[in-house]
Each structure stands twice: as structure tokens, then as C-alpha cells.
Design an enzyme around this catalytic site. Structure first.
Site, mmCIF file in Angstrom:
data_model
loop_
_atom_site.group_PDB
_atom_site.id
_atom_site.type_symbol
_atom_site.label_atom_id
_atom_site.label_comp_id
_atom_site.label_asym_id
_atom_site.label_seq_id
_atom_site.Cartn_x
_atom_site.Cartn_y
_atom_site.Cartn_z
ATOM 1 C CE LYS A 32 -0.790 0.413 5.005
ATOM 2 N NZ LYS A 32 -0.083 1.661 5.190
ATOM 3 C CB THR A 33 4.088 2.202 1.628
ATOM 4 O OG1 THR A 33 3.609 1.905 2.939
ATOM 5 C CG2 THR A 33 4.967 3.441 1.679
ATOM 6 C CG ASP A 224 -1.198 4.911 5.007
ATOM 7 O OD1 ASP A 224 -1.905 3.927 4.716
ATOM 8 O OD2 ASP A 224 0.029 4.818 5.228
ATOM 9 C CD GLU A 225 -1.743 1.921 8.608
ATOM 10 O OE1 GLU A 225 -2.755 1.206 8.727
ATOM 11 O OE2 GLU A 225 -0.605 1.449 8.481
ATOM 12 C CD GLN A 255 -2.887 -4.835 8.653
ATOM 13 O OE1 GLN A 255 -1.866 -4.489 9.240
ATOM 14 N NE2 GLN A 255 -2.958 -4.928 7.344
ATOM 15 N NE ARG A 607 2.121 -7.001 11.288
ATOM 16 C CZ ARG A 607 1.774 -6.317 10.208
ATOM 17 N NH1 ARG A 607 2.589 -5.401 9.713
ATOM 18 N NH2 ARG A 607 0.617 -6.533 9.612
#
Length: 755
Positions: A32-33, A224-225, A255, A607
Site C-alpha cells: 500500500k505504501t 493512510d491507515e 488491522q 508481521r
């Protein structure tokens, strides 16, 4: 357009669809980044959008800096003109310009949580309330929750339901504390973190000309997020995007783990209701993890009812099965984890930084730390004491803060008698009371101390005021480094630290020098146009925990799962997977709470890049007592095809050669007992659920003896092997039919004696 060729079809679609409302649902490890970076570069490079018209909101300054650097490589230096940063940093920047419109000075101070808690403790003391009932942490959390929902102190006090809640919690004065807290912040020319967003909402609500100015400036808004936004953050972005409707939100509902901070998962779940013509893109290809880890994570999150359905997949290899490790105690759990890391690091030539140990609560780190130290493994704890939280750093920062904003009450209290200058607590209290009683600014009272307090303290306060005035002249004429260096010397703080020749004193002196080095670095950075001390102070005040972690040592990372979001490691240990610990016993009151805990488990699992371990202990010390533990319900929810049960040996049981030489073990000592081939994929027998007999009723176990047959409500049928007494505790060792041998405290165990 060549740079778009490196994107997969969904990523490219997300980048090229720039107009109108867009929601990018980005699964873990889906890049996504990269998509956000390319999207901004595409707007500038291909669409010709002025970088000044793009607003990109992130959750850490580190993420913003990384994105800006990537965009520069694609679109050139023009990318520096993009408004990019955290919610707090971007809107603090706007408030610096617009704050006078809502009654605050442009040089307002930003209080961190320590400042806020100190102020609350002062207020509780002034109101003569019990500080054990009105604990600063709890009060601040309650006020923060209200602000995140845009509830003013007046609305708070007038709401009968809120009032009833406070009375039920035996804290009926909470509303009055909130009122006094806000009043004191305002008089101190200060805002806490929540105020930065709260006051931005007030600014946009009450000054439509200001709102319109920023609506026209920000033609494209990206968040974002998005799953971590609260009501306050969502309303700001919604207002800013109201004119052009070019709002793009990126997130993953799976998340969303920050409800305790006010994050509202409904923002992402209901986004389409606010934007009926919403364009949705799903990024479902995971580039981070093995297929086994991806499949396991999918099986975990699939149990949640409230979610946006997606099918995360990967073209990566199968990878190793997830290892499920059972330990008898939390100490043994630590030893097994440490010895496994030791072995994996040596056999696979990995770095310490390739490993992470994730836990639900900070207190779990103790056993892990002890075990790592015994094997001389270097580790770091993320979320420990930050450099900027050290006393000597906060002392010098307080001097700088008070110079820039001489009505900052918390800064004043910290520095007025440090180094000691004969101004005691009584004199300080008189100054603060005088400011309150006469409705005067603190600085005005300090400058006229003789009118309010007498004796030597008044003369010392005169000297103090003269010193601060001299500092203010320095700040106006010099850059941040020159001004800070002068303040450090002239205040006497550097001399005070230098004269302490202990090791601790030397460390404190070096820490202050390191702070000055950091200020010099800030001044020398060409990207920082404003090199004033006030600008530097704002930047430091807005650092997040992730931004503050600058440790470059090759270390194993220990952290809570909440702190791990956004990070990745080759090998990850998720420890303490036991009922009442994970899921937490405080998160079982509702389906919503339990689903948030499950999302937290999902975050932990995702992770890992190459290898994932789940561990649990049968007994654990909690609250000073040894408690029996049950495996977490979450372990039952992982696909059995993804897990193998390993019986690991701890460092205590390793071969002598392994311990002495620090070499990888042989097949007999490498951490497996009696396993020569790849274990079959299966769930542990401990995961089988026993249904108690219809006539189950706990028996009196005072006369329980060895060889007796019993039934346990969860472990099923078993035979008592032996009874032991330690002090006032009686323990029974029982061999269960499906759960193996367990030792239970008879004062807690519910047993039905069969024979």
C-alpha cells in the site's frame, strides 16, 4: 508511464483512478505504501497537479518522510511541496497560522502526556480530591475519549448519561476536572495532542472562510491507515474534501486495533454510505509472507463477522509450517524462545534484527529479557523510555518551551527552581494562585513577583524573569541551535550536569549534548525552511513512538503487538497465547471487543515473512500469583493445515557443547525431542474441547488422594498421580486422557471425584 509497469493490475488501477472518492482496501503486505507513493507521483508527474494542492495524511512522521523520499525519486524535488505528515503535525501547522482566530497564541505549547498528567494531578490536589480515585491516567483517558468524540466540557457536564457513568464509577467530579483542565490549558497557551484535532474542528466549524481556504488548497486528500481514524479525524478530512470530492482512503479493516485510542472501525466499514459513488480497489496479493503464513492469517480473520471481505493470496512459496510450542511455565517459554532464536540465527546466518518477539502486554517482556540476557543476545524494547522522556532532556526542553511561550504553566513549574535558586514550592504555589485569582497571565505575575510574594524568593523571581527575557531576545535573533546552546549554558543546566561526575551524571550531560546535536542537525537540514526554536519544539512535540526509535544496533525486537503494526520481520514469535491473556480478559465483554482482539492476533501473524511461532505456557505468574493457564481460543481458529506441534527444549536442557561453544546443535540437541522427520500437520490434542458430564458438580478436594479418578470441566477425565503441599497451597499432578499431565492448584481447580 514506465514506472507504472512495476505495479500489478490492482495496484495500477488504484494509482491511475485519481478523481472522485476512492477506497483502497489493502491487505497485509500488499504494497500500500508503494501505491500511495506512486499515486502522488502520478498526480504530479502525469496529471500536472500542483504539489501544494495535495494533502497526504499518515500515522507516523517516519512513514511520511519515507514516502516523500520515494516520491522525489519519481517526480523530482517538486514532491517536497506536498502537504504530508501525521494528522497532528499537519493540523498543528495550520493552527500555528490560524490559532488566534480561536483565542490561542500562534506560539502555543503542545503538552505531551506527562505534562497533561502533571496538570491533572495539580487540579485534583487543588480540588482536594482523592488522587487514588482520580488517577491522572484514568482522568486523562476519559477526557481524551470525550475530545475524540468532539464532546466539550460543557456538553460532558450536561449529558445525564455521562454524569450517571461517572457517578457509578465513583468519580462524580470528572466533568469539573475536565472544565478546569481545559481552562488551565487555555490560560497556559497550550494544547494537548487531542486539542490539535479538536480545535481544528472548532476552527473549521466557526470560521467558514478558513475552511474554504483549505478546501481550495487541498484539491486531493489522501488518508493512510484509515481504519485507525477516530471521529474527529474523519470529520476534518470529510470537510476538507467536501468541495472537490477527491478523497482517497487506504486501509485494512482487518488491522483495526486501536479502539482504546478512540479509533472507530465504522469509519472504514461505512465509508460507502457517505460516498455512494465510491470507487473501491482491493489489493489482495501479499508480497511479504509465505503461503502458509498467509493462509493461516486468512483462517484467523475469517472468523470475524464485521469485515470487508477480501481474499488475500500470495505467489510466494509454501514456507515452513507455523510452530506451536507449549511450555510448562512463562520462564521456560522465555528460555525456549531465546534458544530457538540462538539456533536459528546461527544455522541460517540471520541477524538479530531479523527476529521479533510480540506479546499482548508489556509485563510479558520480563521472562523474555531474562532468557535473552543469559544467552548474550542483544535486544531492544520498543515503547520503553524515549530519549525525549528523560529528565535532563525534559528539563532543557522546558526552558526552551517557557522562553517561547512564557505562560506555559507546566514548563514554569519544572524550571523555576532548577538549578536551585531559592524559589520553593510555597512561592511557586503563590504565583500560580495569584495568576488564577487575578485572572492574569503567569508571565505577568512572574515579572511583578514583589507585588504577590515577599522576601528573597521575590528577588530570585526577578532574576529568573530577567534571564527569560534575555533568552527571548536570543530566540528572536538566532536560529534554534544557537538559541538552545545559549539557554543550556546561561540557565546553569549544563554546569549542573557537568559537575556531577558519577556515571549517571556523565550520561545525563552527554544526553543533553546529543539533544543539541539533534537541534544542529535540524538547523542544517535544507528541507526545514523555518529554523527557529519554536519550529523545532513543535517538531519534537509531534514525534510518535515509532519516529523516536533511532537505535541502529543489530537487536532482537521486543514489543507489544499494538506497536508492531506496519513492521515486518523474517521470524516472529507470538508469545503468551493463553486465555485471559490473549484474548485479554478485559476484551470479552462483547463481540466487538473479541473481534478487535482477533484482529490483533491477525496483525501479529502477518508481521512474519518467513517463519512464525506461536507459544503458550501452562502456568504463568500474574499479579504475584502462579496461575494455571489454558491455550488461547485463537489457536483453535488457525487452519490445522498450517501448524505443526513442536516440543522444543529450553537452554537449560541443551547439550553441554551447545551451551559452552555457542554452536548450532545436532539433530539430537537442535531443539526437537524425538522428531527426526517433518511432523505431520495437526493441531495439538490440547485444542480438543471437553464437554462436562450432565451431572458435573465440583467435589470437595480436601481429601483427594493419588490414584483417584476425576473429571475436569475442560481437560476431561484423568487420574491423580500425586498430591503436594507448598505452604498453604495443595497441588495435584493429574494425568489426563487427552491433555497429558497437568499440575493444578486445588484451591482453584474444579474437579469432580469419580472414584
Amino acid at each position: 508511464m514506465e514506472y507504472l509497469d512495476s505495479l500489478n493490475p490492482e495496484q495500477r488501477l488504484a494509482v491511475e483512478h485519481t478523481d472522485g472518492p476512492v477506497m483502497i482496501i489493502a491487505g497485509a503486505g500488499s504494497g500500500k505504501t508503494r501505491v500511495l507513493t506512486y499515486r502522488i507521483a502520478h498526480l504530479i508527474y502525469e496529471k500536472g497537479v500542483d504539489a501544494f494542492n495535495i494533502l497526504s495524511l499518515t500515522f507516523t512522521n517516519k512513514a511520511a518522510a519515507e514516502m516523500r523520499h520515494r516520491i522525489e525519486t519519481l517526480a523530482g524535488l517538486e514532491a517536497r511541496n506536498t502537504w504530508m505528515g501525521t494528522f497532528h503535525s499537519v493540523f498543528a501547522k495550520i493552527l500555528r497560522v490560524e490559532a488566534p482566530k480561536i483565542g490561542y497564541p500562534s506560539n502555543f505549547t503542545i503538552y505531551d502526556s506527562d505534562d497533561s498528567k502533571s496538570l491533572i494531578r495539580t487540579i485534583v490536589k487543588e480540588m482536594r480530591l482523592d488522587d487514588k480515585v482520580y488517577k491522572a491516567n484514568a482522568v486523562l483517558s476519559r477526557i481524551s475519549g470525550a475530545k475524540n468524540r468532539l464532546i466539550t466540557w460543557k456538553v460532558y457536564q450536561d449529558d445525564p448519561y455521562v454524569k450517571a457513568d461517572d457517578e457509578a464509577a465513583m468519580k462524580p467530579k470528572m466533568g469539573e476536572i475536565y472544565q478546569r483542565y481545559q481552562d488551565r490549558l487555555f490560560k497556559a497557551g497550550a494544547m494537548d495532542f487531542d486539542d490539535l484535532l479538536f480545535n481544528t474542528n472548532v476552527l473549521f466549524r466557526d470560521h467558514l472562510d478558513v475552511l474554504n481556504k483549505y478546501q481550495q488548497r487541498f484539491r486531493y486528500v489522501m488518508v493512510d491507515e484509515f481504519q485507525d481514524t477516530n471521529l474527529s479525524q474523519y470529520l476534518i478530512t470529510k470537510k476538507l474534501a467536501a468541495v472537490h470530492q477527491n478523497i482517497c482512503v487506504v486501509g485494512d479493516d482487518a488491522q483495526s486495533i486501536y479502539a482504546f485510542r478512540g479509533a472507530d472501525i465504522q469509519n472504514i466499514l461505512n465509508f460507502e454510505k457517505d460516498y455512494p459513488d465510491l470507487f473501491v480497489v482491493k489489493l489482495e496479493q501479499n508480497y511479504r509472507s509465505t503461503k502458509t503464513i498467509v493462509d493461516a492469517a486468512n483462517s484467523i480473520i475469517d472468523k470475524n463477522k464485521a469485515q470487508l471481505k477480501k481474499n488475500v493470496w500470495t505467489s510466494n512459496g509454501e514456507g515452513d509450517l507455523i510452530e506451536l510450542i507449549k511450555a510448562s511455565t512463562d520462564s521456560e517459554e522465555g528460555r525456549i524462545v531465546a534458544s530457538t532464536i540462538f539456533e536459528e540465527r546461527n544455522t541460517k546466518k540471520l541477524n538479530n534484527s531479523d527476529f521479533a518477539i510480540l506479546y499482548r502486554t508489556n509485563s510479558q517482556s520480563r521472562a523474555m529479557e531474562e532468557a535473552l540476557r543469559k544467552l548474550n543476545l542483544t535486544y531492544k524494547i520498543v515503547g520503553g523510555l524515549s530519549f525525549y522522556q528523560r529528565k535532563e532532556i525534559k528539563d532543557l526542553m522546558a526552558y526552551m518551551r517557557f522562553t517561547v511561550n512564557p505562560v506555559d504553566e507546566e514548563a514554569f513549574k519544572r524550571i523555576v527552581n532548577y538549578p536551585k535558586r531559592g524559589i520553593g514550592d510555597t512561592s511557586v504555589d503563590k504565583i500560580l494562585v495569584a495568576a488564577f485569582d487575578h485572572d492574569m497571565q503567569l508571565w505577568e505575575v512572574v515579572q511583578n513577583a514583589h507585588s504577590f510574594i515577599g522576601g528573597r524568593a521575590a528577588s530570585q523571581l526577578d532574576d529568573f524573569a530577567t534571564m527569560i527575557k534575555a533568552f527571548k531576545i536570543e530566540v528572536e535573533r538566532k536560529d534554534a541551535f544557537e538559541a538552545a546552546s545559549s539557554i543550556a549554558k546561561q540557565s546553569g543546566l549544563l554546569r549542573e550536569l557537568y559537575e556531577d561526575k558519577t556515571i549517571e551524571g556523565l550520561n545525563r550531560y552527554e544526553n543533553v549534548q546529543e539533544l543539541l546535536n539533534g537541534i544542529k542537525e535540524y538547523v542544517d537540514n535544507e528541507e526545514n525552511e523555518d529554523k527557529s526554536l519554536g519550529s523545532f519544539l513543535q517538531e519534537i512535540a509531534l514525534l510518535t513512538d515509532n519516529d523516536r526509535d533511532k537505535d541502529t544496533t543489530d537487536s532482537i525486537t521486543l514489543m507489544t503487538i499494538h506497536s508492531s503494526k506496519g513492521l515486518e520481520f523474517k521470524q516472529v514469535f507470538v508469545v503468551g497465547l493463553e486465555e485471559d491473556l490473549f484474548p485479554s480478559q478485559m476484551m470479552m465483554q462483547s463481540r466487538e471487543d473479541l473481534e478487535e482482539e482477533r484482529r490483533l492476533f491477525y496483525v501479529a501473524a502477518t508481521r512474519a515473512m518467513d517463519k512464525l511461532y506461536f507459544t503458550y505456557a501452562l502456568t504463568r505468574y500474574r499479579y504475584g500469583r502462579l496461575l494455571n493457564c489454558e491455550p488461547s481460543r485463537f489457536l483453535e481458529e488457525v487452519s490445522p493445515d498450517c501448524i505443526k506441534v513442536s516440543k522444543k527444549v529450553s537452554s537449560k536442557e541443551m547439550s553441554g557443547a551447545f551451551r559452552r561453544e555457542g554452536l548450532p546443535g545436532t539433530s539430537e540437541s537442535s531443539g526437537y525431542i524425538g522428531i527426526k522427520k517433518k511432523p505431520e500437520s495437526r493441531m495439538p490434542t490440547a485444542m480438543k474441547i471437553h464437554t462436562p458430564s450432565p451431572d458435573f458438580k465440583p467435589s470437595n478436594t480436601n481429601n483427594l488422594k493419588a490414584e483417584q479418578l476425576i473429571e475436569h470441566p475442560k481437560f476431561g477425565f484423568g487420574k491423580v498421580q500425586k498430591i503436594e503441599t507448598e505452604g498453604i497451597n495443595r497441588k495435584a499432578t493429574i494425568q489426563f486422557e487427552h491433555f497429558g499431565e497437568k499440575t493444578l492448584l486445588l484451591s482453584f481447580a474444579k474437579l469432580r471425584i469419580i472414584d
